[in-house]
Design an enzyme around this catalytic site. Structure first.
Site, PDB file in Angstrom:
ATOM      1  N   ARG A 102       0.840  -1.429  -0.032  1.00 37.63           N
ATOM      2  CA  ARG A 102      -0.067   0.118  -0.371  1.00 37.63           C
ATOM      3  C   ARG A 102       0.801   1.155   0.258  1.00 37.63           C
ATOM      4  NH1 ARG A 102      -0.054  -2.010   5.319  1.00 37.63           N
ATOM      5  NH2 ARG A 102      -0.071  -0.984   6.635  1.00 37.63           N
ATOM      6  N   ARG A 160       1.284  -3.936   3.969  1.00 36.33           N
ATOM      7  CA  ARG A 160       2.973  -3.667   3.979  1.00 36.33           C
ATOM      8  C   ARG A 160       3.228  -1.767   3.115  1.00 36.33           C
ATOM      9  NH1 ARG A 160       8.607  -5.020   5.934  1.00 36.33           N
ATOM     10  NH2 ARG A 160       9.692  -3.405   6.220  1.00 36.33           N
ATOM     11  N   HIS A 161       3.450  -1.068   4.105  1.00 36.91           N
ATOM     12  CA  HIS A 161       4.002  -0.324   3.351  1.00 36.91           C
ATOM     13  C   HIS A 161       5.587  -0.287   2.809  1.00 36.91           C
ATOM     14  CE1 HIS A 161       0.751   3.326   4.184  1.00 36.91           C
ATOM     15  NE2 HIS A 161       0.513   2.544   4.962  1.00 36.91           N
ATOM     16  N   VAL A 162       5.696  -0.700   1.607  1.00 36.27           N
ATOM     17  CA  VAL A 162       6.642  -1.232   0.866  1.00 36.27           C
ATOM     18  C   VAL A 162       6.993  -0.936  -0.859  1.00 36.27           C
ATOM     19  CG1 VAL A 162       5.980  -3.380   0.537  1.00 36.27           C
ATOM     20  CG2 VAL A 162       8.719  -2.590   1.374  1.00 36.27           C
TER      21      VAL A 162
END
Length: 406
Positions: A102, A160-162
């Protein structure tokens, strides 16, 4: 003539003879009983041996013999094996491995709320990472994360923010990716004010998120930040969305054509769908069509009053639009971000057309008059909700997107 029957000697002889006969009878009876016990013992051992051989035959052949199946059919469908045997393996629908890497301030919090409800409803494993500030990983960290993801029981959805992870580079099975992005300036404004003032979940949550931010920086006018070229309002800080799709290569963080083209190629090859937040309902509808075992009934849940009451606290507060001059400067600095956003928007509308959905916006995505459309590309709030004075002070554009703010 003498009567010998009444003689004591004769009587004693008769008594002793009866006793001997009874003792011999008891002996033979006991011997006969011992013989029956040995026979019974042999019979039990033979039965046990046959049972063991039958069990071995059952296991070696992967199932019961035909005679047992016929007995089962005769007795009925329900047997001990049905009630107490191992559960039937679950048939996995493809894809059973999904990653939602995300992008920050692109509706991700709203989508994660939906995923929590859907995971319980459709029985898939949702793993949502709490790491928000580490999108770039070393090679060792990439391998560890990808191996950890691969061990999650399927079906799963990891979020996950990745930045994009290339599993095939390390000979690991590549999951399917999905994502959502939004108008780059709109995303920047949301993040700018969120870092300073938080959202509707709490009046002091911004102080917890950025406790070391000084008041001069917290209350810095956004027009001054843009026009005087503060680091937060210039590159490379503005080059934010493209690296999420370009990947972990160091050059992906440098604004330029190389990172832009690589991001586009990764979208084509590895992402099942990349939607745009301005058309979130259509994004959810497409996800329901493409991944029904994950997103079935998602639009119904999203439109329910119960969900809106949960989600209406995620809107950024105290947000207002910069001047036209400042927006024009931002647009020039974010030209690669807008090139990618327009590409995603065209791809998304093409997917909608293939499925038979009409695009909400018919204006050209490449015209610089996007400034006029910026406040029109967002979701309207619930009809039963009324704007209060504080929301009106936030500006019309923010009032339109208070629900979908991540």
């Amino acid at each position: 003539m003498k009567n010998y029957s009444s003689s004591p000697r004769l009587n004693n002889h008769s008594a002793s003879h009866g006793t001997d006969r009874n003792s011999r009878k008891g002996f033979w009876l006991s011997a006969l009983g011992l013989r029956f016990s040995l026979r019974d013992y042999a019979f039990c051992m033979a039965t046990l041996l046959l049972f063991c051989l039958g069990s071995l035959f059952y296991q070696l052949n992967g199932g019961p013999p035909k005679v047992l199946l016929e007995i089962r059919q005769y007795l009925g469908e329900s047997t001990f094996v049905d009630d107490h045997g191992p559960p039937t393996p679950r048939e996995l629908q493809f894809p059973s491995q999904v990653i939602y890497n995300r992008v920050g301030k692109c509706g991700s919090r709203t989508v994660v709320l939906l995923l929590r409800i859907l995971a319980e409803k459709h029985q898939f494993n949702l793993v949502s990472s709490d790491i928000h500030n580490k999108t770039r990983l070393t090679k060792h960290e990439q391998v560890d994360l990808m191996r950890n993801i691969s061990t999650i029981p399927q079906p799963f959805l990891y979020t996950r923010h990745v930045h994009f992870l290339n599993f095939t580079r390390f000979r690991i099975e590549q999951p399917v990716y999905i994502n959502i992005i939004r108008d780059p300036i709109n995303r920047f404004l949301s993040n700018y004010f969120f870092r300073r003032f938080g959202d509707w979940r709490g009046e002091q949550n911004h102080l917890i998120r950025t406790p070391q931010m000084k008041d001069d920086e917290r209350y810095l006018d956004i027009n001054v930040c843009i026009m005087e070229n503060y680091p937060e309002c210039s590159n490379p800080r503005l080059f934010y969305i493209v690296p999420y799709f370009c990947g972990q290569h160091p050059q992906c963080r440098e604004p330029g054509v190389w990172a832009l083209e690589r991001a586009k190629q990764n979208v084509i090859e590895n992402f099942l769908l990349v939607g745009i937040l301005e058309e979130l309902e259509d994004v959810l509808l497409l996800l329901e069509r493409l991944l029904p075992h994950y997103f079935s009934d998602v639009l119904t849940i999203y439109k329910s009053p119960t969900f809106w009451k949960m989600g209406n606290l995620t809107g950024t507060v105290k947000k207002h639009m910069p001047t036209i001059e400042a927006l024009q400067v931002l647009y020039q600095r974010m030209k690669y971000e807008y090139d990618f956003y327009n590409f995603i928007r065209d791809q998304f509308h093409l997917t909608k057309k293939k499925i038979g959905l009409k695009s909400a916006s018919q204006n050209s995505a490449h015209e610089p008059d996007f400034l006029r459309e910026l406040s029109l590309r967002t979701h309207e709030p619930l009809e039963e909700e009324e704007e209060d004075e504080e929301e009106e002070d936030m500006g019309q554009e923010d009032a339109n997107i208070w629900m979908v703010q991540p």
